[in-house]
Design a protein around this motif. Sequence first.
Motif, short mmCIF file in Angstrom:
data_model
loop_
_atom_site.label_atom_id
_atom_site.label_comp_id
_atom_site.label_asym_id
_atom_site.label_seq_id
_atom_site.Cartn_x
_atom_site.Cartn_y
_atom_site.Cartn_z
N ALA A 202 0.82 -1.21 0.00
CA ALA A 202 0.00 0.00 0.00
C ALA A 202 0.86 1.27 0.00
O ALA A 202 1.87 1.35 0.70
CB ALA A 202 -0.93 0.00 1.20
N ASN A 203 0.44 2.23 -0.81
CA ASN A 203 1.10 3.53 -0.93
C ASN A 203 2.50 3.43 -1.52
O ASN A 203 3.37 4.24 -1.21
CB ASN A 203 1.13 4.27 0.40
CG ASN A 203 -0.27 4.65 0.88
OD1 ASN A 203 -1.05 5.23 0.12
ND2 ASN A 203 -0.59 4.31 2.11
N GLN A 204 2.69 2.43 -2.37
CA GLN A 204 3.91 2.33 -3.15
C GLN A 204 3.55 2.34 -4.63
O GLN A 204 2.47 1.90 -5.03
CB GLN A 204 4.70 1.06 -2.82
CG GLN A 204 5.40 1.10 -1.48
CD GLN A 204 6.35 -0.08 -1.31
OE1 GLN A 204 6.11 -1.17 -1.78
NE2 GLN A 204 7.43 0.16 -0.59
N GLN A 205 4.49 2.84 -5.41
CA GLN A 205 4.26 2.99 -6.85
C GLN A 205 5.47 2.48 -7.62
O GLN A 205 6.61 2.67 -7.19
CB GLN A 205 4.02 4.46 -7.19
CG GLN A 205 3.73 4.75 -8.66
CD GLN A 205 3.58 6.24 -8.91
OE1 GLN A 205 4.57 6.97 -9.02
NE2 GLN A 205 2.33 6.70 -8.99
N ALA A 206 5.21 1.83 -8.75
CA ALA A 206 6.28 1.39 -9.65
C ALA A 206 6.05 2.03 -11.00
O ALA A 206 4.94 2.01 -11.53
CB ALA A 206 6.30 -0.12 -9.78
N ILE A 207 7.10 2.62 -11.56
CA ILE A 207 7.05 3.18 -12.90
C ILE A 207 7.99 2.37 -13.78
O ILE A 207 9.20 2.34 -13.54
CB ILE A 207 7.45 4.67 -12.91
CG1 ILE A 207 6.56 5.47 -11.96
CG2 ILE A 207 7.37 5.23 -14.33
CD1 ILE A 207 6.98 6.92 -11.82
N TYR A 208 7.43 1.72 -14.78
CA TYR A 208 8.23 0.90 -15.69
C TYR A 208 8.55 1.71 -16.93
O TYR A 208 7.66 2.15 -17.66
CB TYR A 208 7.47 -0.36 -16.08
CG TYR A 208 8.21 -1.21 -17.10
CD1 TYR A 208 9.40 -1.85 -16.77
CD2 TYR A 208 7.70 -1.36 -18.39
CE1 TYR A 208 10.08 -2.61 -17.71
CE2 TYR A 208 8.38 -2.13 -19.33
CZ TYR A 208 9.56 -2.75 -18.98
OH TYR A 208 10.23 -3.50 -19.91
N HIS A 209 9.85 1.94 -17.17
CA HIS A 209 10.32 2.65 -18.35
C HIS A 209 10.67 1.62 -19.42
O HIS A 209 11.69 0.92 -19.32
CB HIS A 209 11.52 3.52 -18.00
CG HIS A 209 11.23 4.53 -16.92
ND1 HIS A 209 10.62 5.73 -17.16
CD2 HIS A 209 11.46 4.49 -15.58
CE1 HIS A 209 10.49 6.40 -16.03
NE2 HIS A 209 10.99 5.68 -15.05
N ALA A 210 9.80 1.51 -20.42
CA ALA A 210 9.90 0.42 -21.39
C ALA A 210 11.19 0.45 -22.19
O ALA A 210 11.81 -0.59 -22.42
CB ALA A 210 8.69 0.46 -22.33
N ALA A 211 11.62 1.62 -22.63
CA ALA A 211 12.79 1.70 -23.50
C ALA A 211 14.04 1.18 -22.80
O ALA A 211 14.90 0.55 -23.42
CB ALA A 211 13.01 3.14 -23.96
N LYS A 212 14.15 1.43 -21.50
CA LYS A 212 15.32 1.01 -20.73
C LYS A 212 15.09 -0.30 -19.98
O LYS A 212 16.01 -0.83 -19.37
CB LYS A 212 15.72 2.10 -19.74
CG LYS A 212 16.08 3.43 -20.38
CD LYS A 212 16.42 4.47 -19.32
CE LYS A 212 16.75 5.81 -19.93
NZ LYS A 212 17.05 6.83 -18.88
N ASP A 213 13.85 -0.80 -20.01
CA ASP A 213 13.48 -1.98 -19.23
C ASP A 213 13.87 -1.78 -17.76
O ASP A 213 14.46 -2.65 -17.13
CB ASP A 213 14.12 -3.25 -19.79
CG ASP A 213 13.56 -4.52 -19.14
OD1 ASP A 213 12.39 -4.50 -18.73
OD2 ASP A 213 14.31 -5.51 -19.03
N GLN A 214 13.52 -0.61 -17.23
CA GLN A 214 13.85 -0.27 -15.84
C GLN A 214 12.57 -0.05 -15.04
O GLN A 214 11.59 0.51 -15.54
CB GLN A 214 14.70 1.00 -15.78
CG GLN A 214 16.11 0.82 -16.33
CD GLN A 214 16.94 2.09 -16.22
OE1 GLN A 214 16.41 3.17 -15.93
NE2 GLN A 214 18.22 1.98 -16.47
N LEU A 215 12.61 -0.49 -13.79
CA LEU A 215 11.47 -0.36 -12.90
C LEU A 215 11.87 0.53 -11.73
O LEU A 215 12.75 0.19 -10.94
CB LEU A 215 11.02 -1.73 -12.40
CG LEU A 215 9.61 -1.83 -11.82
CD1 LEU A 215 8.56 -1.52 -12.87
CD2 LEU A 215 9.37 -3.23 -11.25
N GLU A 216 11.21 1.67 -11.63
CA GLU A 216 11.49 2.65 -10.57
C GLU A 216 10.38 2.57 -9.53
O GLU A 216 9.19 2.57 -9.87
CB GLU A 216 11.54 4.05 -11.20
CG GLU A 216 11.54 5.20 -10.22
CD GLU A 216 11.29 6.52 -10.92
OE1 GLU A 216 10.98 7.50 -10.21
OE2 GLU A 216 11.39 6.58 -12.15
N THR A 217 10.72 2.50 -8.25
CA THR A 217 9.71 2.41 -7.20
C THR A 217 9.78 3.64 -6.30
O THR A 217 10.86 4.17 -6.02
CB THR A 217 9.89 1.14 -6.36
OG1 THR A 217 11.19 1.13 -5.77
CG2 THR A 217 9.72 -0.11 -7.22
#
Length: 327
Positions: free
Chosen positions: A218-233
Amino acid sequence: MDMNNTRLKELLDKYLDGTATELEISEVDNWYRSFENDPAFTAQFSPEQRAALEQLIFLRISRQVDAAEPRVSYRSVRWWAAAAAVALLVTAGAFFLTRKQPVQPGKTIASVTEQTTKKGIKKISLPDSSIVWLNIDSKIRYEETKGREIWLDGEAYFEVAPKQGAPFLVHAGTLNINVLGTSFNIDAYTPEAKVTVTVASGKVAVGNDQRSHTTLVANQQAIYHAAKDQLETNDIAAADISAWTQGQLIFKKALFRDIAQKLERRYDVRILFASEQIANSLLTARFDANVPFKNVLGMLCDIYGFSYRQTPGKNEYLVYKKSQPNK
């Protein structure tokens, strides 16, 4: 396993008739484990027999999913399903694994598509009692009778009904979101660039076939950057992200360009920037439902001393610094 063609066809026909025993179904399962040793078998099957084999394969896959921990088993099960699909493609030509294929003669598995226009959002009840809020200009697709595997284009907020042994899976671009019972938001309007997953309650596993899954609470977010195949939380107030389900707009330290994309969808307009500096400005603002577009844009511009003008006869607006010429 040594099984001749006649025996295998016989077992598949019994499965289609509903007379196959658990032992006989297991016999087909065991044969499939040694499938690569005799890859020509399925080329001689009828379409109905191939459909029966498909169903047995998916039955095996679903049992593996139900029996395993999501974080550990998900990638291996996905790999197994992909391998099965490749094998059947090679041996059966036009036949491939998809849940839209017929499961019995004269019957098909129907899929349901729900979508919205630029006019508003929609609340959808799935067959398992889960709720989906579908944002403007968005679409979901799911199997009519189950509804626990979703394909999403656009943005949706999910309130998933817990169901023992039945994971809930959402596909958004190349990203897969796997949950057991929770509420979360997915923004996949531009999956070729990024997909954003925000959890309001419970836990979800976020990942794809190329990377390990990351667990969000809860209250966490993941942003997936497709071009770099990177997952930022990140840690975030999830209630702000889902405010759109009530018609509200909440922006916290958001790029003006990202805000503009949301406004364009909400109000069916186009917003241009006179410079990259303006587009990359960080803004924080909150607007209730039904606020006119020009009021929203005007208040956002006032934060940094920007101004805007409308292209005559069009729903197109240029944002510029007040010191710049109004071209």
